[in-house]
Design a protein around this motif. Sequence first.
Motif, PDB file in Angstrom:
ATOM      1  N   MET A  44       0.803  -1.384   0.067  1.00  0.00           N
ATOM      2  CA  MET A  44      -0.016   0.018   0.028  1.00  0.00           C
ATOM      3  C   MET A  44       0.758   1.037   0.015  1.00  0.00           C
ATOM      4  N   PHE A  49      -4.161   0.799  -2.393  1.00  0.00           N
ATOM      5  CA  PHE A  49      -3.395  -0.553  -2.763  1.00  0.00           C
ATOM      6  C   PHE A  49      -2.735  -1.039  -3.859  1.00  0.00           C
ATOM      7  N   THR A  51      -2.588  -3.747  -6.371  1.00  0.00           N
ATOM      8  CA  THR A  51      -3.391  -4.981  -6.175  1.00  0.00           C
ATOM      9  C   THR A  51      -3.018  -5.718  -7.374  1.00  0.00           C
ATOM     10  N   PHE A 140      -7.691  -7.325   0.666  1.00  0.00           N
ATOM     11  CA  PHE A 140      -7.776  -6.305  -0.291  1.00  0.00           C
ATOM     12  C   PHE A 140      -7.214  -6.587  -1.683  1.00  0.00           C
ATOM     13  N   VAL A 142      -4.240  -7.433  -2.395  1.00  0.00           N
ATOM     14  CA  VAL A 142      -2.961  -6.504  -2.547  1.00  0.00           C
ATOM     15  C   VAL A 142      -2.159  -7.663  -3.300  1.00  0.00           C
ATOM     16  N   GLU A 145       2.409  -9.140   0.658  1.00  0.00           N
ATOM     17  CA  GLU A 145       2.596  -9.010   2.193  1.00  0.00           C
ATOM     18  C   GLU A 145       3.933  -9.513   2.582  1.00  0.00           C
TER      19      GLU A 145
END
Length: 153
Positions: A44, A49, A51, A140, A142, A145
């Motif tokens: 983010m 975001f 994505t 979300f 994305v 992570e």
Amino acid sequence: MTGTVEAKLAALSITIPAASAPAANYVPFVISGNLLWISGQISMANGSFMTGKLAGEADIEAGRAAARQCAINLIAQIKAALGDLDRVKRVVKLVGFVNSAPDFTDQPKVVNGCSDLFVEVFGDAGRHARSAVGVAQLPFNVSVEVEAVIEFA
């Protein structure tokens, strides 16, 4: 006075954002002894975001950029926890999760976006053990992570 790590970030034209608050019932980091455990930071930037499933809506370069942003967000948490980025003694371990299409197998190439920035910013202290794991979905939608374990002085 700007520290060594802050000077490297400035030279790279990287501005560290404010550390993001947790989105659920957890803390952003935990200090145990001289280890800082940082909860997963998603891709983010500026409230938006980054994505897309890798090998679906996003390509490896977009994934690397998303992982690099995770590194910036991890550094924000390090700064929030320690106050001074020069206290980082060693980046011990990174675990990268890549939102992957079923046949995507280049997760290590994606997570290099995070690893490369840590080495660029922290030098040899930024070299770390690592896992790069493909997952069916991330919050979300994305792309990436990453969580981290940091040793500090």
